[in-house]
Design a protein around this motif. Sequence first.
Motif, PDB file in Angstrom:
ATOM      1  N   ALA A  63      -2.394   4.200  18.128  1.00  0.00           N
ATOM      2  CA  ALA A  63      -3.950   4.464  17.627  1.00  0.00           C
ATOM      3  C   ALA A  63      -4.227   5.787  18.313  1.00  0.00           C
ATOM      4  O   ALA A  63      -4.400   6.786  17.653  1.00  0.00           O
ATOM      5  N   ASN A  64      -3.956   6.114  19.567  1.00  0.00           N
ATOM      6  CA  ASN A  64      -3.952   7.624  20.343  1.00  0.00           C
ATOM      7  C   ASN A  64      -2.997   8.580  19.575  1.00  0.00           C
ATOM      8  O   ASN A  64      -3.414   9.559  19.438  1.00  0.00           O
ATOM      9  N   ALA A  65      -1.818   8.173  19.253  1.00  0.00           N
ATOM     10  CA  ALA A  65      -0.815   9.012  18.720  1.00  0.00           C
ATOM     11  C   ALA A  65      -1.196   9.709  17.375  1.00  0.00           C
ATOM     12  O   ALA A  65      -1.103  10.729  17.045  1.00  0.00           O
ATOM     13  N   VAL A  66      -2.070   8.723  16.723  1.00  0.00           N
ATOM     14  CA  VAL A  66      -2.461   9.344  15.080  1.00  0.00           C
ATOM     15  C   VAL A  66      -3.928   9.727  15.142  1.00  0.00           C
ATOM     16  O   VAL A  66      -4.314  10.027  14.125  1.00  0.00           O
ATOM     17  N   GLY A  67      -4.551   9.854  16.475  1.00  0.00           N
ATOM     18  CA  GLY A  67      -5.623  10.403  16.498  1.00  0.00           C
ATOM     19  C   GLY A  67      -7.075   9.507  16.418  1.00  0.00           C
ATOM     20  O   GLY A  67      -8.084  10.157  16.290  1.00  0.00           O
ATOM     21  N   TYR A  68      -6.794   8.300  16.967  1.00  0.00           N
ATOM     22  CA  TYR A  68      -7.806   7.338  17.135  1.00  0.00           C
ATOM     23  C   TYR A  68      -8.194   7.204  18.621  1.00  0.00           C
ATOM     24  O   TYR A  68      -7.293   7.090  19.183  1.00  0.00           O
ATOM     25  N   GLY A  69      -9.482   7.507  18.758  1.00  0.00           N
ATOM     26  CA  GLY A  69      -9.686   7.071  20.464  1.00  0.00           C
ATOM     27  C   GLY A  69      -9.963   5.675  20.796  1.00  0.00           C
ATOM     28  O   GLY A  69      -9.804   5.341  21.941  1.00  0.00           O
ATOM     29  N   SER A  70      -9.921   4.812  19.817  1.00  0.00           N
ATOM     30  CA  SER A  70      -9.911   3.435  20.041  1.00  0.00           C
ATOM     31  C   SER A  70      -9.105   2.592  19.269  1.00  0.00           C
ATOM     32  O   SER A  70      -9.149   2.805  18.069  1.00  0.00           O
ATOM     33  N   ALA A  71      -8.337   1.790  19.959  1.00  0.00           N
ATOM     34  CA  ALA A  71      -7.432   0.869  19.368  1.00  0.00           C
ATOM     35  C   ALA A  71      -8.316  -0.156  18.452  1.00  0.00           C
ATOM     36  O   ALA A  71      -7.561  -0.570  17.617  1.00  0.00           O
ATOM     37  N   ARG A  72      -9.268  -0.379  18.946  1.00  0.00           N
ATOM     38  CA  ARG A  72     -10.023  -1.461  17.970  1.00  0.00           C
ATOM     39  C   ARG A  72     -10.454  -0.826  16.761  1.00  0.00           C
ATOM     40  O   ARG A  72     -10.488  -1.386  15.608  1.00  0.00           O
ATOM     41  N   TYR A  73     -11.102   0.342  16.753  1.00  0.00           N
ATOM     42  CA  TYR A  73     -11.297   0.983  15.732  1.00  0.00           C
ATOM     43  C   TYR A  73     -10.232   1.216  14.717  1.00  0.00           C
ATOM     44  O   TYR A  73     -10.341   1.025  13.384  1.00  0.00           O
ATOM     45  N   PHE A  74      -9.026   1.713  15.326  1.00  0.00           N
ATOM     46  CA  PHE A  74      -8.018   1.855  14.406  1.00  0.00           C
ATOM     47  C   PHE A  74      -7.422   0.570  13.678  1.00  0.00           C
ATOM     48  O   PHE A  74      -7.011   0.535  12.743  1.00  0.00           O
ATOM     49  N   SER A  75      -7.376  -0.650  14.582  1.00  0.00           N
ATOM     50  CA  SER A  75      -7.169  -1.846  13.985  1.00  0.00           C
ATOM     51  C   SER A  75      -7.965  -2.288  12.894  1.00  0.00           C
ATOM     52  O   SER A  75      -7.650  -2.632  11.978  1.00  0.00           O
ATOM     53  N   LYS A  76      -9.349  -2.153  13.112  1.00  0.00           N
ATOM     54  CA  LYS A  76     -10.196  -2.422  11.703  1.00  0.00           C
ATOM     55  C   LYS A  76      -9.969  -1.415  10.812  1.00  0.00           C
ATOM     56  O   LYS A  76      -9.999  -1.953   9.411  1.00  0.00           O
ATOM     57  N   THR A  77      -9.714  -0.380  10.947  1.00  0.00           N
ATOM     58  CA  THR A  77      -9.390   0.760  10.015  1.00  0.00           C
ATOM     59  C   THR A  77      -8.013   0.229   9.148  1.00  0.00           C
ATOM     60  O   THR A  77      -7.966   0.580   7.775  1.00  0.00           O
ATOM     61  N   PHE A  78      -6.901   0.288   9.938  1.00  0.00           N
ATOM     62  CA  PHE A  78      -5.791  -0.132   9.484  1.00  0.00           C
ATOM     63  C   PHE A  78      -5.789  -1.440   8.399  1.00  0.00           C
ATOM     64  O   PHE A  78      -5.238  -1.595   7.378  1.00  0.00           O
ATOM     65  N   GLU A  79      -6.340  -2.625   8.892  1.00  0.00           N
ATOM     66  CA  GLU A  79      -6.720  -3.730   8.177  1.00  0.00           C
ATOM     67  C   GLU A  79      -7.246  -3.478   6.886  1.00  0.00           C
ATOM     68  O   GLU A  79      -7.212  -4.135   5.833  1.00  0.00           O
ATOM     69  N   ALA A  80      -8.558  -2.687   7.074  1.00  0.00           N
ATOM     70  CA  ALA A  80      -9.497  -2.344   5.821  1.00  0.00           C
ATOM     71  C   ALA A  80      -8.577  -1.936   4.799  1.00  0.00           C
ATOM     72  O   ALA A  80      -8.621  -1.824   3.786  1.00  0.00           O
ATOM     73  N   GLN A  81      -7.533  -0.966   5.135  1.00  0.00           N
ATOM     74  CA  GLN A  81      -6.722   0.021   4.287  1.00  0.00           C
ATOM     75  C   GLN A  81      -5.536  -0.946   3.612  1.00  0.00           C
ATOM     76  O   GLN A  81      -5.058  -0.555   2.629  1.00  0.00           O
ATOM     77  N   THR A  82      -4.966  -1.639   4.577  1.00  0.00           N
ATOM     78  CA  THR A  82      -3.657  -2.200   4.332  1.00  0.00           C
ATOM     79  C   THR A  82      -3.885  -3.736   4.029  1.00  0.00           C
ATOM     80  O   THR A  82      -2.797  -4.400   3.398  1.00  0.00           O
ATOM     81  N   GLY A  83      -4.984  -4.579   4.760  1.00  0.00           N
ATOM     82  CA  GLY A  83      -5.233  -5.710   4.259  1.00  0.00           C
ATOM     83  C   GLY A  83      -4.379  -6.575   5.299  1.00  0.00           C
ATOM     84  O   GLY A  83      -4.615  -7.718   5.394  1.00  0.00           O
TER      85      GLY A  83
END
Length: 68
Positions: free
Chosen positions: A32-52
């Motif tokens: 998450a940090n490496a790709v520009g997200y400050g929050s792993a939780r937000y990254f996970s939610k976004t990743f799941e929303a986009q990929t399923g």
Amino acid sequence: VGTTVHRYILQKRLLNAKQLLAGEPMNISQVANAVGYGSARYFSKTFEAQTGIRPAEYRRLRMRRLEG
């Protein structure tokens, strides 16, 4: 180009995240940090929303494909 700047950046971040999840020994927070997200939780939610699927599930599926 057919997309917004926001959407383009999101797609690039997720592509980079997929590459890191498939090949790097990093935990989800580090990815998450490496790709520009400050929050792993937000990254996970976004990743799941986009990929399923969640990032950890994506990693597991990729590893299974590489092994089999």
